[in-house]
Design an enzyme around this catalytic site. Structure first.
Site, PDB file in Angstrom:
ATOM      1  N   ASP A 277       0.834  -1.137  -0.162  1.00  0.00           N
ATOM      2  CA  ASP A 277      -0.024  -0.143  -0.021  1.00  0.00           C
ATOM      3  C   ASP A 277       0.872   1.259   0.087  1.00  0.00           C
ATOM      4  O   ASP A 277       2.148   1.302   0.275  1.00  0.00           O
ATOM      5  CB  ASP A 277      -0.965   0.061   1.396  1.00  0.00           C
ATOM      6  CG  ASP A 277      -2.230   1.102   0.872  1.00  0.00           C
ATOM      7  OD1 ASP A 277      -3.218   0.850   2.044  1.00  0.00           O
ATOM      8  OD2 ASP A 277      -2.299   1.753  -0.113  1.00  0.00           O
TER       9      ASP A 277
HETATM   10  C1  GLC Z   1      -4.199   4.400  -0.364  1.00  0.00           C
HETATM   11  C2  GLC Z   1      -5.262   3.171   0.296  1.00  0.00           C
HETATM   12  C3  GLC Z   1      -5.437   2.171  -0.868  1.00  0.00           C
HETATM   13  C4  GLC Z   1      -5.301   2.445  -2.307  1.00  0.00           C
HETATM   14  C5  GLC Z   1      -3.864   3.029  -2.543  1.00  0.00           C
HETATM   15  C6  GLC Z   1      -3.658   3.619  -3.941  1.00  0.00           C
HETATM   16  O1  GLC Z   1      -3.364   4.776   0.521  1.00  0.00           O
HETATM   17  O2  GLC Z   1      -4.991   2.658   1.294  1.00  0.00           O
HETATM   18  O3  GLC Z   1      -6.541   1.518  -0.437  1.00  0.00           O
HETATM   19  O4  GLC Z   1      -5.639   1.696  -3.157  1.00  0.00           O
HETATM   20  O5  GLC Z   1      -3.419   4.073  -1.549  1.00  0.00           O
HETATM   21  O6  GLC Z   1      -4.205   4.854  -4.069  1.00  0.00           O
END
Ligand code: GLC
Length: 733
Positions: A277
């Site tokens: 993430d």
């Molecule tokens: C964010 C979220 C995740 C998302 C990723 C890309 O921080 O936690 O759910 O898919 O970044 O945007």
């Protein structure tokens, strides 16, 4: 060779072909280029979905062949430009995999996922994902960071809006449906998209409902509440997983080898790749399990994390780590091959421009059939929780006062995580009602903002209410209070709205609350004071039309809660599948001292899991266990009769719960193990069959193995988690 065998060989060959193609390509790649596939970047100065922007000059990195993937590219044209740069300027021309958060629609926005889950309709959920994929691929995306499979029991956590509620089984069924909808039967079709199971793992169990907070639980709790939903999505064929921000058993998920390799690949047999993430590799420094970015990269690579979202730590340190013997080249090869194999499956090497293309975005989005589906989904997502005196459906000629901060808002229909939505596109509640009741006297007054009073707002709202026969009043929270980094330590209706509510209530007019929210809220005071309560969630692009469909009676509401509404915050976490404890409070009024209860608050929630009213009535009868004496390994079959005993056609969600009477570990008093949504005309009955399989009876036993046990079981089938119609069966050794 028989056709079936050929087909199996064919499938096997297809799967092997993608891996073989990946291996062949890797034979030509340098170590740096293999590491290049492990890097995901956002464009320079991109609108980001996390704390930082890009740490590198992305265009240069693409030319070096070191950018395997990108996210948050905000135009179809830019995607084409970046792809051309990769294919034409890097040595091997390996295409970039473009991803984005398409979680409840792309340009056609559906209700937030918690709303979609209240439809209890896997087929409808799959259709949402299919449409989302069709629009996302028109934009040029081949990957979505969805479904979010996190099972959540704490409404203080803003991301409950992105999931499918508190039940492992229901969340698994709906997550699997989304994977099927996104990926379809052919991942290289060009209108299907790679799905991503997130956030692995147990991110929703953040202590105190505070986003990014510590997660700590027993293996039993993890395997019984959280793992089933991720597993169901992986079993449905998901080919990417996203590691979560939180620590798990003391090790951050992005560096947790047990999670990402032993469990995910070893036990679950996951064949795709794992992406971190956003900046969660770097954040292991904040977790204080590594001293610097290089150590973070080392921990993540050795844990089995394939792709570094945004941090650039693999880009900067992976080659050094290999040279220093801290990460093996074989590990880099494994991580790279997983990604390249998926790129082959997506058809990116056959045609790097298969996704997107001039004019597709304009031509292939907001199609009438997509908007019609969005309307149906929004109707099915809304949950009617109170309807005293049949205040709904409206009789038709009423003078209506529509009051509240979301009363005439298009943007507040949209919800969270809607990168490509046009906030001016949705149908507002006011617009939907005017279209449905063109001849009625409908007054619309905002009355206040979500958190602040408006000068003269209350008096205008009161005047509108006085001149009306019925008041429809929106209460709740704005889009920004759903989703990530939106935790709340108070989930009451905001004070400004309470003041407005009090004044409107004082007019004595019948009120129906329209709760616009991405989470359960503590609304006992307001709910007790009104005739009607409809949870609309943030209902998406057709929200206003769907609302009009419901309040007019054109559509009979069928939504059922997938998350408990607490009576007060002090009860949180509260969920239906609780255990009996050693001192159960056998009845809600048992005030014996030494039982599990509060001194002055009931144990029961305001509204329970599975609840939701209809404009008609359903009755359950003739529950029959067809094989009450079964054996381990056998499926128990249960039959029930459901009757529509009211005056209107409607849809009912028949819910089946089991209770394992005696287990080697403590077991929930009820566990949802089946549901069927059926349409019944007024007066019609239907027989519904359920299978209770050995897997559905399985749990994390005292000997730390997963499986079922012999013994007695109760089975309950009914309208919600209070279902009282009961059967019994026994599983013999
Ligand atoms: C964010 C979220 C995740 C998302 C990723 C890309 O921080 O936690 O759910 O898919 O970044 O945007």
């Amino acid at each position: 060779m028989t056709a079936v065998a050929l087909m199996v060989v064919g499938c096997t060959e297809k799967r092997d072909a993608d891996e073989l193609r990946a291996e062949k390509l890797m034979a030509k790649m340098t170590l740096a280029e293999k590491i290049g596939q492990l890097n995901q970047f956002v464009p320079q100065n991109s609108i980001v979905t996390g704390p930082d922007g890009s740490p590198v000059d992305v265009k240069n990195v693409i030319k070096e062949g070191m950018c395997g993937s990108m996210l948050n590219v905000w135009s179809p044209k830019e995607i084409i430009e970046y792809q051309k740069l990769a294919v034409d300027s890097s040595r091997l021309g390996i295409p970039i995999l473009f991803g984005h958060d398409i979680i409840h629609g792309c340009r056609t926005t559906f209700p937030e996922n918690i709303g979609i889950s209240c439809s209890w309709d896997p087929a409808m959920t799959e259709e949402v994902a299919r449409i989302s994929a069709a629009e996302a691929t028109a934009f040029g995306l081949a990957w979505t960071f969805s479904p979010m499979c996190d099972v959540a029991i704490d409404p203080r956590w803003g991301r409950v809006s992105e999931g499918s509620g508190e039940d492992p089984y229901l969340s698994g069924q709906l997550s699997a449906a989304m994977v099927r909808g996104y990926q379809g039967d052919d991942l290289s079709a060009g209108n299907t998209i790679l799905s991503c199971v997130k956030h692995f793992a147990a991110y929703s169990a953040a202590e105190a409902g505070r986003d990014y907070n510590t997660v700590d639980m027993s293996e039993m709790m993890f395997r019984e509440r959280h793992l089933p939903s991720y597993k169901a999505a992986i079993d449905a064929g998901a080919l990417s997983v996203m590691s979560s921000f939180n620590d798990f058993d003391g090790i951050p998920a992005s560096g947790n080898k047990w999670l990402l390799t032993d469990l995910l690949r070893g036990e679950l047999g996951f064949k795709g790749f794992v992406v971190s993430d956003y900046s969660s590799i770097n954040e292991m420094i904040n977790h204080r399990v590594v001293a610097d970015k290089k150590e973070a990269a080392e921990l993540a690579l050795n844990a089995g994390l394939n792709m570094d979202m945004v941090d650039g730590d693999y880009y900067k340190f992976a080659e050094e780590l290999v040279r220093e013997g801290r990460v093996s080249e074989a590990q880099i090869d494994r991580l790279c091959k997983d990604i390249l194999t998926v790129k082959f499956k997506l058809g990116l090497f056959d045609d790097p421009f298969r996704y997107g293309g001039e004019g597709r975005w304009e031509k292939e989005t907001w199609l009438p059939e997509y908007l019609e589906t969005a309307r149906k989904v929004a109707r099915s997502s809304m949950v009617l929780l109170k309807n005293e005196g049949e205040v709904l459906p409206l009789k038709g000629s009423e003078r209506i006062a529509l009051i509240g901060p979301a009363a005439d808002s298009r943007s507040e229909m949209t919800g969270t995580w809607v990168g490509f939505a046009d906030y001016n596109k949705p149908v507002s509640f006011f617009e939907g009602l005017k279209a449905r009741f063109p001849h009625n006297d409908i007054k619309c007054e905002k009355g206040c903002d979500f958190f602040d009073p408006i000068e003269g707002g209350i008096s205008k709202a009161v005047a509108a209410a006085r001149g009306a026969d019925v008041v429809l009043m929106t209460l709740g929270l704005p889009n920004a209070y759903s989703g990530e980094a939106a935790s709340m330590a108070n989930i009451d209706i905001p004070f400004a709205q309470k003041e407005l509510f009090k004044a409107v209530k004082a007019t004595g007019k019948p009120i129906v609350i329209l709760l616009v929210t991405g989470r359960p809220m503590t609304i006992a005071e307001e709910s007790d004071a009104v005739a009607g309560l409809l949870v609309t969630w943030h209902p998406g692009i057709m929200g206003g039309t769907a609302l009009a469909d419901i309040v007019s009676g054109d559509c009979n509401p069928s939504g059922r809660l997938t998350m408990t509404f607490p009576l007060c915050l002090g009860q949180v976490p509260i969920h239906y599948n609780a255990k009996s404890t050693g001192r159960p409070r056998k009845t809600p009024t048992n005030n014996a001292k030494y039982v599990s209860r509060y001194m002055s608050t009931p144990n029961e929630p305001l509204f329970a899991f599975g609840e939701g009213l209809s404009y008609t009535e359903f009755a359950y009868s003739d529950l029959e266990v067809l094989n009450p004496e079964a054996k381990l390994g056998e499926t128990v079959k249960v039959r029930i009769k459901v009757s529509n005993v009211g005056k209107r056609d409607g849809e009912e969600v028949a819910q089946l719960y089991i209770r394992d009477v005696i287990g080697s570990r403590t077991r929930p008093d009820r566990e949802l193990k089946g549901f069927k949504k059926i349409s019944l005309k007024a007066g019609e009955s239907a027989t519904v069959d359920f299978d209770i399989t050995p897997e559905s009876r399985s749990f994390f036993r005292a000997d730390k193995t997963w499986g079922e046990e012999a013994g007695d079981f109760d089975v309950f089938i009914g309208h919600d988690s209070h279902a009282s119609l009961k059967g019994i069966f026994t599983i013999a050794k």
